[in-house]
Design an enzyme around this catalytic site. Sequence first.
Site, PDB file in Angstrom:
ATOM      1  CE1 TYR A   1      -3.143  -2.969   0.509  1.00 54.78           C
ATOM      2  CE2 TYR A   1      -3.592  -2.207   2.722  1.00 54.78           C
ATOM      3  CZ  TYR A   1      -3.818  -3.092   1.702  1.00 54.78           C
ATOM      4  OH  TYR A   1      -4.744  -4.090   1.872  1.00 54.78           O
TER       5      TYR A   1
ATOM      6  CG  HIS B   1      -1.225  -8.404   0.496  1.00 51.03           C
ATOM      7  ND1 HIS B   1      -0.798  -7.113   0.599  1.00 51.03           N
ATOM      8  CD2 HIS B   1      -2.570  -8.328   0.287  1.00 51.03           C
ATOM      9  CE1 HIS B   1      -1.835  -6.295   0.449  1.00 51.03           C
ATOM     10  NE2 HIS B   1      -2.914  -7.017   0.260  1.00 51.03           N
TER      11      HIS B   1
HETATM   12  C1  1BO Z   1      -3.803  -5.526  -3.843  1.00 54.37           C
HETATM   13  C2  1BO Z   1      -4.407  -5.320  -2.494  1.00 54.37           C
HETATM   14  C3  1BO Z   1      -5.668  -6.093  -2.236  1.00 54.37           C
HETATM   15  C4  1BO Z   1      -6.288  -5.872  -0.870  1.00 54.37           C
HETATM   16  O1  1BO Z   1      -5.377  -5.826   0.188  1.00 54.37           O
END
Ligand code: 1BO
Length: 272
Positions: free
Chosen positions: A47, A105
């Site tokens: 992010y 992630h």
């Molecule tokens: C690419 C980020 C998706 C949600 O965290």
Amino acid sequence: MLYVEANGARIPSIGLGTWELRGRVCARVVEQALRLGYRHIDTAQVYENEREVGEGLRSSHVKRDDVFVTTKVWTTHFAPNDLLRSAKESLVRLRMSDVDLLLLHWPNAHVPLAETLGALAHAKELGLARHIGVSNFTVGLIEEAVALCPQPLVCDQVEYHPYLDQTKVRDACAQAGMALVAYSPIAKGHIKSDAVLTRIGAAHRKSAAQVCLRWLVQQDVVAIPRSSKIERLSENIEIFDFTLDDAEMAEISALANDGGRLTDFGFAPKWD
Ligand code: 1BO
């Protein structure tokens, strides 16, 4: 504020999502959210706002230990040494000695999951994270991860809102003692004009977004709505003074449809 207990973690039911919040706006929103009573902030390496999340937390004067902070390791850092380096770099940007929760992630089929989970568990053992978990994992991947990981996993963070049925993932998380953390919990704002949610909200003097968040929390789901507007930040945590009955819960669940998923990528797993 309610909490969801999951494999030793105590996670505030509502957190602030920071995906796509950047720079001074991000720092300001984090500070305001904490001043309004939020005690859970979600960020990620990818992010590009961890520095500002840390700044916002310090400006709020809320004690670090009173806030549940999550960050995530991006998939290009899943080789064990890369993962540990990435986690340490996140802590440097956040200016914190540890995070409450460190997540993978997205799944990455190109690196053996056992190696990545071993490194994630090692990050916890080294004290870089108090708890560990995953994000965007399917039922099959959750089961594989639980079997392979040397430390308990406390959550799977996935897209979840009334237009996307996540019953299978929610049940798999419950089976493993893990929390489901919902990102995009108000469907990127699409639910705000929903007729069903608006009607149910009117009966409780609440907005469609508040009904939507309440529907998640009543399933023991943690929700991390994002907003850069102070009035929306307040609205999103004022959901603990009303209850949806079984008929209302069922009516909202029936809004799910096949086109409900809003976040998808070429590298995503085959969804349940
Ligand atoms: C690419 C980020 C998706 C949600 O965290």
